[in-house]
Design a protein around this motif. Structure first.
Motif, short mmCIF file in Angstrom:
data_model
loop_
_atom_site.label_atom_id
_atom_site.label_comp_id
_atom_site.label_asym_id
_atom_site.label_seq_id
_atom_site.Cartn_x
_atom_site.Cartn_y
_atom_site.Cartn_z
N GLY A 87 -1.68 11.81 36.43
CA GLY A 87 -2.19 12.38 37.41
C GLY A 87 -3.83 12.76 37.21
N CYS A 88 -4.40 12.41 38.40
CA CYS A 88 -6.07 12.82 38.16
C CYS A 88 -6.36 14.09 38.15
N SER A 89 -7.60 14.42 38.28
CA SER A 89 -8.03 15.88 37.99
C SER A 89 -7.93 16.78 39.26
N ALA A 90 -7.38 16.35 40.29
CA ALA A 90 -7.26 17.05 41.61
C ALA A 90 -6.39 18.17 41.66
N GLY A 91 -6.61 19.21 40.79
CA GLY A 91 -5.83 20.24 40.80
C GLY A 91 -6.40 21.44 41.41
N LEU A 94 -10.54 22.23 41.77
CA LEU A 94 -11.01 21.41 40.60
C LEU A 94 -11.96 20.25 41.31
N CYS A 95 -11.32 18.79 41.18
CA CYS A 95 -12.26 17.92 41.54
C CYS A 95 -13.00 18.03 43.13
N LYS A 96 -14.03 17.82 43.06
CA LYS A 96 -14.80 18.21 44.36
C LYS A 96 -14.51 16.98 45.57
N ARG A 97 -14.14 16.00 45.08
CA ARG A 97 -13.73 14.61 45.74
C ARG A 97 -12.34 14.74 46.34
N GLN A 98 -11.29 15.45 45.76
CA GLN A 98 -9.82 15.45 46.26
C GLN A 98 -9.89 16.07 47.62
N LEU A 99 -8.86 15.15 48.28
CA LEU A 99 -8.68 15.52 49.83
C LEU A 99 -7.51 16.35 49.91
N VAL A 126 -0.53 9.13 40.33
CA VAL A 126 -1.05 10.06 41.44
C VAL A 126 -2.44 10.33 41.58
N ALA A 127 -3.11 10.13 42.69
CA ALA A 127 -4.60 10.55 42.71
C ALA A 127 -4.89 11.20 43.91
N GLY A 128 -5.90 11.85 43.76
CA GLY A 128 -6.14 12.97 44.80
C GLY A 128 -7.22 12.47 45.71
N CYS A 129 -7.66 11.25 45.98
CA CYS A 129 -8.37 10.33 46.74
C CYS A 129 -8.52 9.13 46.55
N PRO A 130 -8.85 8.21 47.62
CA PRO A 130 -8.79 6.67 47.47
C PRO A 130 -9.73 6.35 46.38
N ARG A 131 -10.38 7.07 45.69
CA ARG A 131 -11.27 6.61 44.48
C ARG A 131 -10.28 6.13 43.41
N GLY A 132 -9.11 6.94 43.43
CA GLY A 132 -8.03 6.39 42.54
C GLY A 132 -8.29 6.32 41.01
N CYS A 133 -8.78 7.40 40.65
CA CYS A 133 -9.02 7.43 39.16
C CYS A 133 -7.90 7.32 38.22
N THR A 134 -6.74 7.44 38.62
CA THR A 134 -5.42 6.87 37.69
C THR A 134 -4.88 5.69 37.86
S1 SF4 Z 1 -8.96 10.14 42.42
FE1 SF4 Z 1 -10.23 11.43 43.55
S2 SF4 Z 1 -9.63 13.51 43.40
FE2 SF4 Z 1 -8.90 12.35 41.60
S3 SF4 Z 1 -10.40 12.68 39.76
FE3 SF4 Z 1 -10.76 10.73 40.94
S4 SF4 Z 1 -12.50 11.39 42.38
FE4 SF4 Z 1 -11.21 13.32 41.76
#
Ligand code: SF4
Length: 233
Positions: A87-91, A94-99, A126-134
């Protein structure tokens, strides 16, 4: 199938510890760390799957295995089971990019499905935006947040190989609740139809992706109020 304890080249062993998509409370981290120091465990390492790998002698790791649940950790698994969820940092906040938040969804999925027997290993990201860090497109079941309570779901990805495969999207903009319904359906079909040791992308190729799509899961068309926008006007 098995506990993730692996012999190393130098004769030591590595034990994989899992915790809530890699979230560890400061207290647990501190207490476990002190305990490992006391036990003279030589080293720990963070893995690419958001786990904590403790390296030591067989005797040390038997002890770590016993005490780790007391510090909020599960023992990692390998083989034909659902693994820990990435799971990414979209808590919350938290992460400013999360949608939308995604970390809590990942933790819920991990708590519900970790350790369930499957035909081959089954990895969820699971990722909080299309950047898809996970790396959700390299997962057997990948989730990407697209907006408030809107998630895209992909299945059949494969990473960690010289022949990587990008997962295929099966849902657009579905709600958080429907992500859970979607995962249950995918796992039900995979467990029922997958051959022993058959990774899900092969099952998809063999029986078709349509079977993995639950027709009752619909796009979330609800418009959410954008609080920042309202504050602006
Ligand atoms: S996937 Fe998006 S929301 Fe999640 S940590 Fe990466 S930049 Fe942030």
């Amino acid at each position: 199938m098995g506990k993730a304890i692996f012999e190393q080249i130098n004769g030591s062993f590595a034990l994989v510890l899992v915790s809530n998509c890699g979230v560890i409370s400061v207290e647990n981290l501190c207490d476990l760390s002190c305990k490992l120091k006391e036990m003279k465990v030589p080293v720990v390492k963070l893995s690419s799957r958001q786990t904590l790998v403790v390296v030591g002698s067989s005797e040390q790791l038997q002890e770590v295995e016993k005490i780790a649940p007391g510090y909020g950790f599960k023992i990692g698994n390998f083989g034909t089971q659902v693994r820990n969820v990435k799971g990414c940092s979209a808590g919350e906040g938290l992460c400013k990019r999360q949608l939308d938040t995604a970390l809590n969804l990942g933790i819920e999925l991990e708590n519900e499905y970790f350790g369930i027997e499957t035909p081959h290993d089954f990895k969820i990201a699971v990722a909080g935006c299309p950047r898809g860090c996970t790396d959700p497109l390299c997962a057997d079941f990948g989730v990407i947040t697209k907006g408030k309570d809107k998630f895209d779901v992909y299945i059949g990805g494969r990473g960690a190989t010289i022949k990587p495969i990008h997962a295929t999207k099966i849902y657009n903009n579905i709600s958080r609740e429907n992500v859970k319904v979607a995962l249950k359906h995918v796992l039900d079909i995979y467990i029922e139809e997958g051959n022993k040791k058959e990774r899900i992308f092969r099952t998809i190729n063999r029986i078709g992706i349509e079977k993995f799509v639950n027709k009752d899961v619909e796009e979330n068309k609800k418009q959410h109020v954008d609080e920042d926008f309202l504050a602006f006007i």
